[in-house]
Scaffold this active site. Structure first.
Site, short mmCIF file in Angstrom:
data_model
loop_
_atom_site.label_atom_id
_atom_site.label_comp_id
_atom_site.label_asym_id
_atom_site.label_seq_id
_atom_site.Cartn_x
_atom_site.Cartn_y
_atom_site.Cartn_z
N LYS A 111 0.84 -1.20 0.00
CA LYS A 111 0.00 0.00 0.00
C LYS A 111 0.88 1.25 0.00
O LYS A 111 0.69 2.16 -0.79
CB LYS A 111 -0.92 -0.02 1.23
CG LYS A 111 -1.76 1.22 1.33
CD LYS A 111 -2.74 1.16 2.50
CE LYS A 111 -3.38 2.54 2.69
NZ LYS A 111 -4.33 2.57 3.77
N GLY A 167 -4.80 -1.65 4.80
CA GLY A 167 -4.03 -2.81 4.32
C GLY A 167 -4.72 -4.14 4.60
O GLY A 167 -4.83 -5.01 3.74
N ARG A 168 -5.24 -4.28 5.82
CA ARG A 168 -5.86 -5.57 6.20
C ARG A 168 -7.26 -5.73 5.62
O ARG A 168 -7.91 -6.75 5.84
CB ARG A 168 -5.86 -5.72 7.72
CG ARG A 168 -6.43 -4.53 8.46
CD ARG A 168 -6.09 -4.59 9.95
NE ARG A 168 -6.53 -3.42 10.69
CZ ARG A 168 -5.82 -2.29 10.80
NH1 ARG A 168 -4.66 -2.17 10.20
NH2 ARG A 168 -6.27 -1.28 11.52
N LYS A 228 9.55 -0.69 14.09
CA LYS A 228 10.12 -0.39 12.76
C LYS A 228 11.27 0.61 12.91
O LYS A 228 12.33 0.46 12.30
CB LYS A 228 9.06 0.22 11.85
CG LYS A 228 8.00 -0.73 11.35
CD LYS A 228 7.12 0.00 10.33
CE LYS A 228 5.86 -0.76 10.02
NZ LYS A 228 4.94 -0.05 9.16
N GLU A 281 10.53 -4.59 4.54
CA GLU A 281 10.66 -6.01 4.16
C GLU A 281 10.35 -6.19 2.67
O GLU A 281 11.06 -6.87 1.93
CB GLU A 281 9.66 -6.86 4.97
CG GLU A 281 9.97 -6.99 6.44
CD GLU A 281 9.34 -5.88 7.28
OE1 GLU A 281 9.03 -4.79 6.73
OE2 GLU A 281 9.19 -6.10 8.50
N GLU A 320 -4.92 -6.20 14.65
CA GLU A 320 -4.36 -4.91 14.23
C GLU A 320 -5.46 -3.84 14.26
O GLU A 320 -5.18 -2.67 14.43
CB GLU A 320 -3.74 -5.03 12.82
CG GLU A 320 -2.65 -3.99 12.58
CD GLU A 320 -1.92 -4.15 11.25
OE1 GLU A 320 -2.56 -4.08 10.19
OE2 GLU A 320 -0.69 -4.33 11.28
N HIS A 332 -5.79 -32.74 18.13
CA HIS A 332 -4.72 -33.63 18.60
C HIS A 332 -3.52 -32.82 19.09
O HIS A 332 -2.41 -33.36 19.18
CB HIS A 332 -4.32 -34.58 17.48
CG HIS A 332 -5.46 -35.50 17.13
ND1 HIS A 332 -5.72 -36.65 17.83
CD2 HIS A 332 -6.45 -35.38 16.20
CE1 HIS A 332 -6.81 -37.22 17.33
NE2 HIS A 332 -7.27 -36.47 16.34
O1 F6P Z 1 3.23 -2.43 9.61
C1 F6P Z 1 1.90 -2.82 9.53
C2 F6P Z 1 1.38 -2.64 8.15
O2 F6P Z 1 1.31 -1.29 7.86
C3 F6P Z 1 0.05 -3.31 7.94
O3 F6P Z 1 -1.01 -2.55 8.40
C4 F6P Z 1 0.06 -3.52 6.47
O4 F6P Z 1 -0.90 -4.44 6.05
C5 F6P Z 1 1.47 -4.02 6.27
O5 F6P Z 1 2.23 -3.26 7.20
C6 F6P Z 1 2.03 -3.85 4.90
O6 F6P Z 1 1.99 -2.52 4.49
P1 F6P Z 1 2.18 -2.12 2.97
O7 F6P Z 1 1.10 -2.74 2.19
O8 F6P Z 1 2.14 -0.63 2.96
O9 F6P Z 1 3.53 -2.64 2.53
#
Ligand code: F6P
Length: 547
Positions: free
Chosen positions: A208, A268-269, A513, A214, A354, A385
């Site tokens: 987003k 995002g979620r 972060k 990452e 979240e 189990h």
């Molecule tokens: O750090 C949390 C977050 O912002 C989530 O809310 C989001 O889904 C995820 O990181 C990934 O964010 P992006 O889509 O901006 O890479």
């Protein structure tokens, strides 16, 4: 609408008065007293069936819970969300994932912009692109069709598409293999790229913000891996991006024609319905992706219009709230009795935790009750189990959501009967438990002597009275899955309204972060180690010594 502290509302006080009695109820008795309980406490919506009768509630409990929802302004806040009010008040944004699944002929303006037209313009591009890749007319730079799609994203840009691709694997294109890389741990991308041919691989960089560390690192690594065997001008056939940040995509070097945008009013979620769902549309085809959106839209319409007393997401939320506030349930276990839903608990973890893992209200005041419980789980029957022992006989109360399809998408009927039998048996066992007298009778019948019987009774007794919901679909179709995901989205929304928290920000992820960026530069030697606490200093020193 009340912004008063939750515990000072009239309905909460009434619930608190009602609770001591309700806490003593046994569900066995509730069922015995009311032969109509199942009929009364189950409902259908958008192709889903919900049985909420195995909860420690009666008609009065539900009445009081609905009053609380009204007192907290649920109906007005629901309308505010659907109509694009800026209910994400710490980021000044509308919350419009529901617009992503609205039909083409709907209309909704946000800041003077017709968002439905924007949504469908992007969906048309998603359709064009995914049709081309699936049909084989989109060719890699050496002239071969795409065989492997690697989605690079994390959190909402990973969990949704991954969960849905797995859940709908029965509908998947036979040539396209889907891969998901999320972890900054190089083992993730390394394992995923192992057997791939760059000439037939398509990368989707999904973020987003297009700033997530990452994802950016994995995308750079994928780019470098690809360029080992291909010229720069081949990138356009192999890299596409999904984001709200077109500037950053351009800076990364992705062809503007290969950008699929979405908007800041999509959390995002809550983004799997947007172009973030590109892997889904590639895997199952645009037609089934559209069915997935249509299932969610049907649930939206139900949520928006059904009276709260017959409103599936509202009831699920209210009962969850009751379990949390008045029965002390600190966690909820999600138990899909469907192997293809094995990533669903992980998906719900982000959705709920979240969103509602908050400690201050929308006005910045400390909340006066516990908020979001821990969400966790795994597929039945595997959980039976492993950790179900704790659910049956441990010391904490953990409500369970069972999710199952009445009909399988395979031909092994005997497996399906065994699966459903286990699902229903567990919900019965959690509700009924096993009394000491029942244990005694069982053991006596097995011929054990009286002393041995008494020694074993405490170990073999189950307290029962453990709440559960059961959600059934006929088949796990794209439509049913869309409705199921939207059901839980709205459940989260309702609980956020009850607690008066902002369910649409996530400031709690920021601190780690910032500290990670600092420590990374210390580890890689670009910055002098700063003074941390002795533990963090010690860990950094060990890592540096190992290089
Ligand atoms: O750090 C949390 C977050 O912002 C989530 O809310 C989001 O889904 C995820 O990181 C990934 O964010 P992006 O889509 O901006 O890479």
């Amino acid at each position: 609408m009340s912004h008063a502290a939750l515990t000072s509302t009239t309905a909460f006080k009434a619930l608190a008065q009602h609770a001591p009695d309700a806490q003593r109820w046994s569900m066995r008795d509730l069922f015995a007293e009311d032969p109509q309980r199942f009929e009364r406490m189950s409902l259908e919506a958008a192709g889903l069936f919900l049985d909420y009768s195995k909860n420690r509630v009666d008609g009065r409990t539900l009445e009081l819970l609905v009053s609380l929802a009204r007192e907290r302004g649920l109906e007005q806040q629901r309308e505010a969300m659907f109509t694009g009010a800026k209910i994400n008040n710490t980021e000044g944004r509308a919350v419009l994932h529901t617009a992503l699944r609205a039909p083409r002929d709907a209309s909704l303006a946000v800041d003077g912009q017709d968002v439905i037209a924007d949504v469908h313009a992007v969906l048309d591009r998603v359709r064009g692109f995914t049709d081309a890749v699936r049909s084989g007319s989109w060719l890699g730079h050496t002239g071969k069709p795409i065989t492997d799609v690697v989605n690079i994203g994390i959190g909402g840009s990973d969990l949704g598409p991954k969960m849905v691709c797995l859940a709908l694997r029965q509908y998947a294109h036979p040539r396209l293999r889907m891969h998901f890389v999320s972890n900054v741990d190089g083992h993730d991308i390394d394992a995923n790229l192992q057997d791939l041919d760059p000439a037939t691989t398509l990368f989707i960089v999904a973020s987003k913000t297009f700033t997530t560390a990452e994802t950016m690192m994995n995308a750079q690594t994928a780019r470098a891996w690809f360029l080992r065997s291909a010229p720069e001008d081949a990138l356009a056939r192999h890299f596409v991006a999904v984001s709200t940040n077109t500037e950053a995509i351009r800076a990364f070097g992705i062809d503007p024609a290969n950008m699929f945008p979405f908007w800041d009013w999509v959390g995002g979620r809550y983004s799997v319905w947007s172009a973030i769902g590109l892997p889904v549309a590639l895997a199952v085809g645009f037609g089934y992706f559209a069915d997935f959106l249509a299932g969610a839209h049907e649930m939206d319409q139900h949520f928006r219009s059904a009276p709260l007393e017959e409103n599936m997401p509202a009831l699920l939320a209210l009962i969850g709230f009751w379990n949390r506030q008045f029965l002390g349930a600190g966690s909820v276990s999600i138990a899909p009795y469907h192997q293809d839903l094995n990533r669903f608990p992980a998906y719900l973890q982000q959705l709920d935790m979240e969103s509602n893992g908050k400690r201050v209200t929308r006005d910045g005041q400390p909340v006066d009750t516990p908020t979001c419980p821990v969400i966790w789980g795994d597929c039945g029957t595997n959980g039976q189990h492993a950790y179900f022992q704790l659910l049956h006989q441990g010391t904490d109360l953990t409500p369970i959501d069972f999710i199952a399809a009445l009909r399988p998408a395979h031909e092994y009927e005997n497996h399906h009967a065994a699966l459903l039998a286990n699902c229903f048996a567990q919900s019965e066992a959690f509700m009924k438990g096993k009394t000491p007298d029942e244990v005694r009778a069982d053991l006596a019948q097995q011929g054990l002597d009286a002393a041995e019987v008494e020694r074993l009774v405490p170990h073999k007794t189950f307290p029962g009275n453990i709440p559960s919901n059961t959600i059934l679909v006929e088949y796990l179709t794209p439509h049913a899955l869309g409705a199921l995901v939207a059901l839980y989205e709205h459940r989260t929304f309702v609980q956020g309204v009850l607690w008066n928290v902002n369910s649409f920000d996530q400031w709690g992820v920021e601190l780690g972060k910032v500290l990670a960026r600092k420590i990374e530069s210390e580890l890689t030697g670009q910055a002098q180690p700063d003074l941390h606490d002795s533990s963090t200093n010690g860990l950094i020193a060990r890592a540096k010594a190992a290089v």
